[in-house]
Design an enzyme around this catalytic site. Structure first.
Site, PDB file in Angstrom:
ATOM      1  N   GLU A   1      -1.713  -9.302   3.407  1.00 13.00           N
ATOM      2  CA  GLU A   1      -2.042  -9.837   4.558  1.00 13.00           C
ATOM      3  C   GLU A   1      -2.939 -10.136   5.308  1.00 13.00           C
ATOM      4  OE1 GLU A   1      -1.388  -5.567   5.195  1.00 13.00           O
ATOM      5  OE2 GLU A   1      -1.066  -6.974   3.969  1.00 13.00           O
TER       6      GLU A   1
ATOM      7  N   CYS B   1       1.288  -1.164   0.313  1.00 16.01           N
ATOM      8  CA  CYS B   1      -0.255  -0.237  -0.067  1.00 16.01           C
ATOM      9  C   CYS B   1       0.720   1.264  -0.173  1.00 16.01           C
ATOM     10  CB  CYS B   1      -0.923   0.029   1.471  1.00 16.01           C
ATOM     11  SG  CYS B   1      -2.540   1.448   1.014  1.00 16.01           S
TER      12      CYS B   1
ATOM     13  N   HIS C   1      -3.859  -5.123   0.449  1.00 17.20           N
ATOM     14  CA  HIS C   1      -3.552  -5.858   1.295  1.00 17.20           C
ATOM     15  C   HIS C   1      -3.452  -7.640   0.664  1.00 17.20           C
ATOM     16  CE1 HIS C   1      -2.916  -2.927   4.285  1.00 17.20           C
ATOM     17  NE2 HIS C   1      -3.640  -1.697   3.317  1.00 17.20           N
TER      18      HIS C   1
END
Length: 586
Positions: free
Chosen positions: A528, A399, A526
């Site tokens: 994750e 990001c 993102h």
């Protein structure tokens, strides 16, 4: 539908979310369909405008919901995809009730906490519990509900009252209450104290809820005498007192619960159509826990961010790195570096802190710059990115980390010294990163590009494409207001910074890769948030592979881990080293 309510006492932050997730994991391993709901008693509508230091990271769901980080635990443990309505807040409930009152739905009645707020809570829970979350159209069979905060908090009173009523509506065989409490052990005496748990259970019973299981959190396993004392004073059988002591890994928690007979208890208490033991799914968790404790080789990653004082600010990032490290048989050594400590101002004001931060960065096998907002600390992040790029240290930017990687490249490789983001400098002479057209600057809540979006690979010769399984497109979760300026793409690509992934319209830049570098990757999304213990996120896995020197071999063998590398007992060696030795590293 069976409902399992998880409450907490004594203090907050003792692991209710992990315990609730572990209970769901155990029941899922028995073949049941499980969903989860998290109740946060704060008045905010959602977690979107929270400071990370206030409440940890903001977890983003597929539908764009900005929610509490505990929903990330549920998704990772249960391998499900939740929705924003799986996170209930006081703000959402009051907004829902007030909107109904404004529409005249209450027919002129006086709107009160009881029954209108409590009824709204029960209705919300029952409706959301029926929503499929595992990719199938079948309704869940079990709903695990975590009530945030501690019993006795004034904010949580309406929710406790709602569930006091709900237990009779659902009937006893369909409702179960698990109370998580702290059993402290003062260092002065070394004795485990039961009084806080007794008081907490007494307060819970005084509010109309009786715990079916008491989960005791402690630093060491509780003694049998302590267990019997809690049983006697809290009106439960000794087998209903469960101990979860501090362990090296959260992977061990489902195993601890299963070893204490929780499956048999749920089978009898909730009349569940299951056997007395779990399936192979729980065996994989046991293998993961055993394997984690035997790892010998270490990989060091420097996380350069601005919220490093509270580890929960990067909870999903840590988990994604941990999943990837475990998949390649390495223990993760994550070094948190406050980006401000890398800046020249810190060298003047606090030279010791400055040199310690740079020593950490220099020792790292890989560098990660995660997402964030605001100008504070960006100079330190830019210096860390420059270090990783120029010295060919594996790097992943997420990001804001990707945006800063593009800015650093523009300044130092294209000699555009005025390159900047309009987030930091609205009148930037060279706006490399710009505001998205749909962003409304009037309000901060709900104004970002949120949720799952498709990213299309523009070339087959991409490291990240190979890591994702050589697919033409991927879908990952986003949370951002700014993007790389499309008008500068051609200049940047002429210097070997490739934009290998774009949105479906080809207007937004989603993935960057730098040629002639072991691993210099940036992603606007993102990844994750989609990482799972048994399915590590490809960008993070790529970073760990590159940091351990195994990326090229992994790509050569078709991006597959050998059977001995994925959650087995063979954990003495690093990633497939005998096989790697036979491969020619390009």
């Amino acid at each position: 539908m069976k409902y399992i309510l998880v409450t907490g006492g004594v203090i907050s932050g003792i692991g209710k979310g992990i315990i609730a997730s572990s209970i769901g994991t155990i029941l899922k391993s028995c073949g049941l369909r499980v969903t989860a709901i998290k109740i946060d008693p704060y008045i905010n509508i959602d977690a979107g405008t929270f400071s990370p230091y206030e409440h940890g990271e903001v977890f983003v769901l597929n539908d764009g919901g900005e929610v509490d980080l505990d929903l990330g635990n549920y998704e990772r443990f249960l391998d499900i995809n939740l929705y924003k309505d799986n996170n209930i807040t006081t703000g959402k409930i009051y907004q829902h009730v007030i909107n109904k009152e404004r529409r005249g739905d209450y027919l002129g009645k006086t709107v009160q906490v009881v029954p209108h707020i409590t009824d709204a809570v029960q209705e919300w829970v029952m409706n959301q519990a029926m929503v499929p979350v595992d990719g199938h159209k079948e309704e869940p069979q079990i709903c695990v509900i975590e009530l945030g905060g501690t019993i006795g908090d004034i904010e949580g009173m309406p929710f406790v009252e709602a569930f006091r009523q709900f237990q009779f509506k659902a009937k006893r065989e369909n409702f179960c209450n698990i109370h998580v409490s702290l059993v402290p052990q003062p260092s002065a005496t070394g004795e485990q104290k039961t009084k806080p748990t007794q008081n907490s259970v007494r307060a819970l019973r005084g509010l109309g809820l009786s715990p079916d299981l008491i989960v005791c959190r402690s630093s060491t396993p509780i003694e049998m005498a302590v267990k019997e004392k809690i049983s006697m004073f809290c009106h439960v059988n000794p087998e209903q007192v469960i101990c979860i002591h501090d362990v090296s890994s959260t992977y061990r928690v489902p195993v601890l619960l299963e070893e204490q007979g929780i499956i048999k208890y749920f089978k009898e208490r909730l009349d569940l159509p299951i056997g007395d033991s779990a399936s192979s799914l729980l065996s994989k968790w046991r293998n993961m826990a055993d394997r984690y404790e035997r790892l010998q080789k270490t990989c060091s990653i420097a996380l350069v961010g601005k919220y490093t004082k509270l580890r929960d600010c990067y909870a999903s990032v840590f988990k994604a790195l941990e999943h990837s490290a475990l998949a390649i048989n390495h223990k993760l050594n994550l070094m948190y570096i406050d980006s401000i400590d890398l800046e020249q101002t810190t060298e003047v004001e606090d030279p010791v802190k400055f040199h310690e931060a740079w020593q950490k960065l220099c020792k790292a096998d890989g560098v990660l710059v995660p997402g964030g907002f605001g100008i504070r600390g960006t100079l330190g992040k830019l210096q860390a990115i420059s270090w990783a790029r120029s010295r060919k240290i594996p790097f992943l930017g997420v990001c804001l980390g990707m945006q800063l990687a593009v800015i650093e490249f523009a300044r130092n490789c294209l000699n555009l010294k005025d390159a900047d983001s309009t987030e930091f400098e609205p009148n930037a002479r060279v706006p490399v990163v710009i505001d998205m057209p749909e962003h409304n600057p009037g309000n901060l809540g709900g104004t970002m590009r949120l949720g799952i979006r498709r990213t299309v690979f523009k070339t087959e010769n991409s490291i990240l494409r190979k890591l994702y399984g050589d697919v033409p497109f991927i879908e990952e979760r986003h949370r951002h207001r700014y993007e790389v300026n499309p008008s500068l793409i051609s200049q940047l690509e002429q210097k070997d910074l490739s934009f290998v992934g774009q949105d479906v319209d080809g207007e937004r830049m989603e993935i960057i890769e730098l040629a002639n570098h072991p691993y210099f990757v940036g992603v606007q999304f993102h990844p994750e948030f989609s990482s799972r213990p048994m399915k590590p996120s490809p960008p993070y896995l790529g970073l760990l592979l590159a940091a351990t020197g195994n990326l090229n071999a992994y790509l050569l063998q078709g991006c597959k881990l050998s059977s001995s590398d994925r959650y087995s007992d063979a954990s003495d060696d690093s990633f497939s080293e005998p096989r790697l030795a036979e491969l020619e590293i390009s």
